[in-house]
Design a protein around this motif. Structure first.
Motif, PDB file in Angstrom:
ATOM      1  N   THR A  97       0.836  -1.198   0.000  1.00 29.99           N
ATOM      2  CA  THR A  97       0.000   0.000   0.000  1.00 29.99           C
ATOM      3  C   THR A  97       0.874   1.252   0.000  1.00 29.99           C
ATOM      4  O   THR A  97       2.028   1.231   0.420  1.00 29.99           O
TER       5      THR A  97
ATOM      6  N   VAL B 193     -13.937  10.966  -3.670  1.00 29.99           N
ATOM      7  CA  VAL B 193     -12.854   9.969  -3.618  1.00 29.99           C
ATOM      8  C   VAL B 193     -13.366   8.677  -3.004  1.00 29.99           C
ATOM      9  O   VAL B 193     -13.169   7.588  -3.554  1.00 29.99           O
ATOM     10  N   ASN B 194     -14.014   8.778  -1.856  1.00 27.43           N
ATOM     11  CA  ASN B 194     -14.466   7.564  -1.165  1.00 27.43           C
ATOM     12  C   ASN B 194     -15.546   6.821  -1.937  1.00 27.43           C
ATOM     13  O   ASN B 194     -15.639   5.593  -1.847  1.00 27.43           O
TER      14      ASN B 194
ATOM     15  N   GLU C 274     -13.304   5.803  -5.924  1.00 27.54           N
ATOM     16  CA  GLU C 274     -11.977   5.215  -6.087  1.00 27.54           C
ATOM     17  C   GLU C 274     -11.856   3.899  -5.326  1.00 27.54           C
ATOM     18  O   GLU C 274     -11.571   3.888  -4.132  1.00 27.54           O
TER      19      GLU C 274
ATOM     20  N   CYS D 271      -8.648   3.281  -3.399  1.00 27.80           N
ATOM     21  CA  CYS D 271      -8.364   4.112  -2.229  1.00 27.80           C
ATOM     22  C   CYS D 271      -8.981   3.448  -0.997  1.00 27.80           C
ATOM     23  O   CYS D 271     -10.196   3.291  -0.917  1.00 27.80           O
TER      24      CYS D 271
ATOM     25  N   TYR E   8      -9.590   8.024   2.717  1.00 32.83           N
ATOM     26  CA  TYR E   8      -9.255   9.408   2.358  1.00 32.83           C
ATOM     27  C   TYR E   8      -9.994  10.279   3.368  1.00 32.83           C
ATOM     28  O   TYR E   8     -11.229  10.385   3.315  1.00 32.83           O
TER      29      TYR E   8
ATOM     30  N   GLU F 257      -4.359   9.485   3.627  1.00 32.06           N
ATOM     31  CA  GLU F 257      -4.806   8.735   2.460  1.00 32.06           C
ATOM     32  C   GLU F 257      -4.067   7.404   2.398  1.00 32.06           C
ATOM     33  O   GLU F 257      -2.916   7.325   2.784  1.00 32.06           O
ATOM     34  N   GLN F 258      -4.731   6.380   1.870  1.00 34.51           N
ATOM     35  CA  GLN F 258      -4.056   5.119   1.600  1.00 34.51           C
ATOM     36  C   GLN F 258      -4.612   4.505   0.325  1.00 34.51           C
ATOM     37  O   GLN F 258      -5.830   4.425   0.145  1.00 34.51           O
ATOM     38  N   TYR F 259      -3.687   4.076  -0.545  1.00 40.24           N
ATOM     39  CA  TYR F 259      -4.027   3.488  -1.835  1.00 40.24           C
ATOM     40  C   TYR F 259      -3.491   2.068  -1.906  1.00 40.24           C
ATOM     41  O   TYR F 259      -2.455   1.756  -1.321  1.00 40.24           O
TER      42      TYR F 259
ATOM     43  N   PHE G  20      -2.913   5.274  -6.717  1.00 39.20           N
ATOM     44  CA  PHE G  20      -2.450   6.596  -6.293  1.00 39.20           C
ATOM     45  C   PHE G  20      -2.402   7.550  -7.496  1.00 39.20           C
ATOM     46  O   PHE G  20      -2.873   8.685  -7.424  1.00 39.20           O
TER      47      PHE G  20
ATOM     48  N   HIS H 205      -5.860   8.654  -8.758  1.00 32.79           N
ATOM     49  CA  HIS H 205      -6.463   9.674  -7.893  1.00 32.79           C
ATOM     50  C   HIS H 205      -6.106  11.080  -8.394  1.00 32.79           C
ATOM     51  O   HIS H 205      -6.981  11.918  -8.581  1.00 32.79           O
TER      52      HIS H 205
END
Length: 96
Positions: free
Chosen positions: A2, A30-31, A34, A37, A40, A56-58, A64, A67
């Motif tokens: 990640t 985003v939530n 994505e 993701c 976020y 944030e974590q991808y 990433f 995004h």
């Protein structure tokens, strides 16, 4: 592996309400859109009311990169510009 992002955003005096309203729209987009993701989220500093931290974590590098290329990220990013007191500080970290 990640990819984590720790972003520090400093908002101009008097722009907090506008910034927060815009950024909440970005968080929702985003939530909702994505899949790559994991989270976020934005938080306001207790020490300095003008400073915000985005966590944030991808799932991977491709997520990433996607995004940053999304239309809604670019559009809201342009709207956020006038709210900022300076450029964001971005730190990338790798999950272990």
């Amino acid at each position: 592996m990640t990819i984590g992002v720790l972003a520090t955003l400093t908002v101009a005096e008097g722009k907090n309400a506008e910034f927060e309203a815009l950024f909440k729209q970005l968080v929702e987009q985003v939530n909702a859109r994505e899949e790559g993701c994991n989270f976020y989220q934005i938080h306001k500093s207790r020490a300095d009311g003008q400073v915000y931290k985005v966590l944030e974590q991808y799932t991977d590098q491709a997520a990433f990169e996607a995004h940053g290329k999304s239309d809604y990220f670019r559009e809201i990013g342009r709207s956020l510009g006038p709210c900022m007191a300076g450029p964001p500080e971005i730190e990338l970290v790798d999950g272990i």
